[in-house]
Design a protein around this motif. Structure first.
Motif, PDB file in Angstrom:
ATOM      1  N   ILE A 133      -9.153   4.219  15.868  1.00  0.00           N
ATOM      2  CA  ILE A 133      -9.905   3.421  14.826  1.00  0.00           C
ATOM      3  C   ILE A 133     -10.305   2.138  15.491  1.00  0.00           C
ATOM      4  CG2 ILE A 133      -9.544   2.025  12.683  1.00  0.00           C
ATOM      5  CD1 ILE A 133      -9.488   4.994  12.246  1.00  0.00           C
ATOM      6  N   ARG A 134     -11.533   1.510  15.357  1.00  0.00           N
ATOM      7  CA  ARG A 134     -12.180   0.391  15.850  1.00  0.00           C
ATOM      8  C   ARG A 134     -12.041  -0.674  14.971  1.00  0.00           C
ATOM      9  NH1 ARG A 134     -15.883  -0.557  20.495  1.00  0.00           N
ATOM     10  NH2 ARG A 134     -16.941  -2.570  19.971  1.00  0.00           N
ATOM     11  N   ILE A 135     -11.376  -1.812  15.470  1.00  0.00           N
ATOM     12  CA  ILE A 135     -11.314  -2.956  14.718  1.00  0.00           C
ATOM     13  C   ILE A 135     -12.189  -4.205  15.180  1.00  0.00           C
ATOM     14  CG2 ILE A 135      -9.861  -4.875  13.631  1.00  0.00           C
ATOM     15  CD1 ILE A 135      -7.685  -2.615  13.532  1.00  0.00           C
ATOM     16  N   GLY A 136     -13.281  -4.837  14.651  1.00  0.00           N
ATOM     17  CA  GLY A 136     -14.027  -5.613  15.138  1.00  0.00           C
ATOM     18  C   GLY A 136     -13.590  -6.768  15.334  1.00  0.00           C
ATOM     19  N   ALA A 137     -13.959  -7.887  16.245  1.00  0.00           N
ATOM     20  CA  ALA A 137     -13.215  -9.184  16.120  1.00  0.00           C
ATOM     21  C   ALA A 137     -13.453  -9.953  14.962  1.00  0.00           C
ATOM     22  CB  ALA A 137     -13.914  -9.942  17.530  1.00  0.00           C
ATOM     23  N   GLY A 138     -14.414  -9.518  14.158  1.00  0.00           N
ATOM     24  CA  GLY A 138     -14.429 -10.500  12.847  1.00  0.00           C
ATOM     25  C   GLY A 138     -13.958 -10.122  11.687  1.00  0.00           C
ATOM     26  N   ALA A 139     -13.144  -9.045  12.017  1.00  0.00           N
ATOM     27  CA  ALA A 139     -12.379  -8.381  10.766  1.00  0.00           C
ATOM     28  C   ALA A 139     -11.033  -9.138  10.491  1.00  0.00           C
ATOM     29  CB  ALA A 139     -11.968  -6.946  11.035  1.00  0.00           C
ATOM     30  N   THR A 140     -11.009  -9.851   9.327  1.00  0.00           N
ATOM     31  CA  THR A 140      -9.782 -10.494   8.933  1.00  0.00           C
ATOM     32  C   THR A 140      -8.396  -9.712   8.693  1.00  0.00           C
ATOM     33  OG1 THR A 140     -10.145 -10.568   6.546  1.00  0.00           O
ATOM     34  CG2 THR A 140     -11.300 -11.997   7.800  1.00  0.00           C
ATOM     35  N   TYR A 141      -7.312 -10.303   8.760  1.00  0.00           N
ATOM     36  CA  TYR A 141      -6.008  -9.671   8.407  1.00  0.00           C
ATOM     37  C   TYR A 141      -6.369  -8.714   6.966  1.00  0.00           C
ATOM     38  CZ  TYR A 141      -3.722 -12.848  11.627  1.00  0.00           C
ATOM     39  OH  TYR A 141      -3.195 -13.462  12.608  1.00  0.00           O
ATOM     40  N   GLN A 142      -7.044  -9.600   6.099  1.00  0.00           N
ATOM     41  CA  GLN A 142      -7.040  -8.978   4.744  1.00  0.00           C
ATOM     42  C   GLN A 142      -8.077  -7.650   4.782  1.00  0.00           C
ATOM     43  OE1 GLN A 142      -5.067 -10.122   2.477  1.00  0.00           O
ATOM     44  NE2 GLN A 142      -5.557  -8.163   1.498  1.00  0.00           N
ATOM     45  N   ASP A 143      -8.997  -7.785   5.481  1.00  0.00           N
ATOM     46  CA  ASP A 143     -10.019  -6.589   5.647  1.00  0.00           C
ATOM     47  C   ASP A 143      -9.227  -5.589   6.167  1.00  0.00           C
ATOM     48  OD1 ASP A 143     -12.144  -8.242   5.082  1.00  0.00           O
ATOM     49  OD2 ASP A 143     -12.763  -8.696   7.120  1.00  0.00           O
ATOM     50  N   VAL A 144      -8.424  -5.675   7.157  1.00  0.00           N
ATOM     51  CA  VAL A 144      -7.602  -4.638   7.719  1.00  0.00           C
ATOM     52  C   VAL A 144      -6.724  -4.121   6.830  1.00  0.00           C
ATOM     53  CG1 VAL A 144      -5.978  -4.013   9.889  1.00  0.00           C
ATOM     54  CG2 VAL A 144      -8.007  -5.724  10.181  1.00  0.00           C
ATOM     55  N   LEU A 145      -5.802  -5.069   5.840  1.00  0.00           N
ATOM     56  CA  LEU A 145      -4.932  -4.554   4.982  1.00  0.00           C
ATOM     57  C   LEU A 145      -5.684  -3.616   3.941  1.00  0.00           C
ATOM     58  CD1 LEU A 145      -2.703  -7.618   4.790  1.00  0.00           C
ATOM     59  CD2 LEU A 145      -2.193  -5.427   5.328  1.00  0.00           C
ATOM     60  N   ASP A 146      -7.024  -4.023   3.574  1.00  0.00           N
ATOM     61  CA  ASP A 146      -7.685  -3.377   2.439  1.00  0.00           C
ATOM     62  C   ASP A 146      -8.449  -2.104   2.947  1.00  0.00           C
ATOM     63  OD1 ASP A 146      -7.002  -5.538   0.706  1.00  0.00           O
ATOM     64  OD2 ASP A 146      -8.918  -6.572   0.982  1.00  0.00           O
ATOM     65  N   SER A 147      -8.190  -1.746   4.234  1.00  0.00           N
ATOM     66  CA  SER A 147      -8.895  -0.420   4.867  1.00  0.00           C
ATOM     67  C   SER A 147      -7.947   0.723   4.679  1.00  0.00           C
ATOM     68  CB  SER A 147      -9.319  -0.480   6.481  1.00  0.00           C
ATOM     69  OG  SER A 147      -9.689   0.669   6.798  1.00  0.00           O
ATOM     70  N   ASP A 148      -8.608   1.765   4.086  1.00  0.00           N
ATOM     71  CA  ASP A 148      -7.973   2.949   3.984  1.00  0.00           C
ATOM     72  C   ASP A 148      -7.776   3.720   5.259  1.00  0.00           C
ATOM     73  OD1 ASP A 148      -7.955   2.854   1.018  1.00  0.00           O
ATOM     74  OD2 ASP A 148      -9.614   3.839   0.969  1.00  0.00           O
ATOM     75  N   LEU A 149      -8.719   3.550   6.149  1.00  0.00           N
ATOM     76  CA  LEU A 149      -8.548   4.158   7.422  1.00  0.00           C
ATOM     77  C   LEU A 149      -7.358   3.516   8.284  1.00  0.00           C
ATOM     78  CD1 LEU A 149     -12.168   3.575   8.965  1.00  0.00           C
ATOM     79  CD2 LEU A 149     -11.042   5.543   8.353  1.00  0.00           C
ATOM     80  N   ILE A 150      -6.791   2.271   8.079  1.00  0.00           N
ATOM     81  CA  ILE A 150      -5.762   1.647   8.476  1.00  0.00           C
ATOM     82  C   ILE A 150      -4.492   2.175   8.012  1.00  0.00           C
ATOM     83  CG2 ILE A 150      -4.635  -0.373   9.118  1.00  0.00           C
ATOM     84  CD1 ILE A 150      -6.987  -0.265  10.495  1.00  0.00           C
ATOM     85  N   SER A 151      -4.411   2.118   6.723  1.00  0.00           N
ATOM     86  CA  SER A 151      -3.338   2.574   6.185  1.00  0.00           C
ATOM     87  C   SER A 151      -3.014   4.123   6.268  1.00  0.00           C
ATOM     88  CB  SER A 151      -3.553   2.159   4.438  1.00  0.00           C
ATOM     89  OG  SER A 151      -4.499   3.098   3.845  1.00  0.00           O
ATOM     90  N   GLU A 152      -4.095   4.702   6.243  1.00  0.00           N
ATOM     91  CA  GLU A 152      -3.871   6.246   6.665  1.00  0.00           C
ATOM     92  C   GLU A 152      -3.725   6.718   8.039  1.00  0.00           C
ATOM     93  OE1 GLU A 152      -6.147  10.732   6.358  1.00  0.00           O
ATOM     94  OE2 GLU A 152      -7.390   8.678   5.828  1.00  0.00           O
ATOM     95  N   HIS A 153      -4.132   5.822   9.019  1.00  0.00           N
ATOM     96  CA  HIS A 153      -4.078   6.273  10.524  1.00  0.00           C
ATOM     97  C   HIS A 153      -3.175   5.358  11.274  1.00  0.00           C
ATOM     98  CE1 HIS A 153      -6.959   9.616   9.634  1.00  0.00           C
ATOM     99  NE2 HIS A 153      -7.759   8.800   9.412  1.00  0.00           N
TER     100      HIS A 153
END
Length: 284
Positions: A70-90
């Protein structure tokens, strides 16, 4: 306290940002969410000639599936990451750790990559990214290069990113189906971690098949407890077996001594918290 005077630029592309960094050298400081840099400026611990705000660069804001990572861009906030289904799944470990970051206001402004490049050893991002074997994507005017998390954190507040480069993303291999837990020890809510333990465990038939353990604020940089990881493999996910494997987690670490506790105290507590984190991650 009021920061010293500085110039401000908000480039629209990575190329524009890199040109500004090349032009101004060590007089420039990069800002994304500003949750690390702005307090430093207010306390006058740094006095840049120019602040380069990359928060408007759309090309570095995404969270994408690259196949095995999973690639997380430098502009992604903590909340963007927390809201991402990709993050919670993988990447359950990263998701769990980010729920412990400060408060909602900071999570909506601060960025994961910003925390990584700030490299505060008491921050909650470095240890899980290190444990999950993340890869940092760094861009300069000559192109991109990739640095493993194990080589990224150089020293206290120091990383492999050069003064004319940007950390544009972090790529973290998928750990789908792994149990995860982040055990954070603080005196008051929203505090920097006195100690933090990031644990990801894959269990097969009640036995630990693989383990990843990262340590927060146990040295000048985030640390990975490889000896504990190796000791856990093949152990039954029971309190006695896990406690034995985690008992020596403090060996080889160099935690600080301060008003929150002496180094020996931190090493002792780290053993307790590692046991708890691993057992929780294993579902025991």
């Amino acid at each position: 306290m009021i920061p010293p005077e500085f110039d401000y630029a908000a480039p629209a592309t990575v190329e524009e940002a890199l040109a500004l960094l090349a032009e101004h050298g060590d007089e420039a400081k990069v800002m994304s969410g500003g949750q690390s840099l702005l307090p430093v400026l207010r306390m006058r611990l740094n006095a840049p000639g120019i602040v380069v705000d990359i928060s408007r660069i759309e090309e570095i804001k995404g969270i994408t599936d690259t196949g095995d990572a999973i690639r997380i861009g430098a502009g992604a906030t903590y909340q963007d990451v927390l809201d991402s289904d990709l993050i919670s799944e993988h990447l359950a470990l990263l998701h769990t750790a980010l729920t412990e970051v400060a408060d909602a206001q900071i999570r909506h402004r601060g960025t994961v990559c910003g925390a990584l490049v700030h490299a505060d050893p008491a921050g909650d991002v470095g240890a899980p990214v290190l444990a999950l074997e993340g890869r940092m994507v760094i861009q300069g005017q000559d192109g991109e290069r990739t640095v493993e998390a194990s080589d990224f954190f150089v020293d206290l507040f120091e990383t492999a990113v050069g003064e004319d480069e940007l950390l544009v993303a972090v790529e973290i291999p998928k750990h789908t189906g792994w149990g995860a837990h982040y055990e954070k020890f603080v005196r008051v809510s929203h505090q920097w971690a006195i100690i933090g333990i990031a644990a990801a465990v894959r269990v097969e038939g009640g036995t630990i098949a693989e383990a990843r353990v990262g340590l927060t604020n146990m040295g000048a940089t985030p640390l990975r407890a490889t000896a504990v990881e190796e000791a856990l493999v093949g152990k039954e996910a029971t309190e006695e077996a896990v406690a034995e494997a985690c008992a020596q987690v403090g060996e080889g670490t160099d935690p600080p001594s301060d008003l929150n506790g002496q180094a020996d105290y931190r090493k002792h507590v780290a053993g307790v918290l590692t046991r708890r984190a691993v057992l929780a991650a294993a579902g025991a």
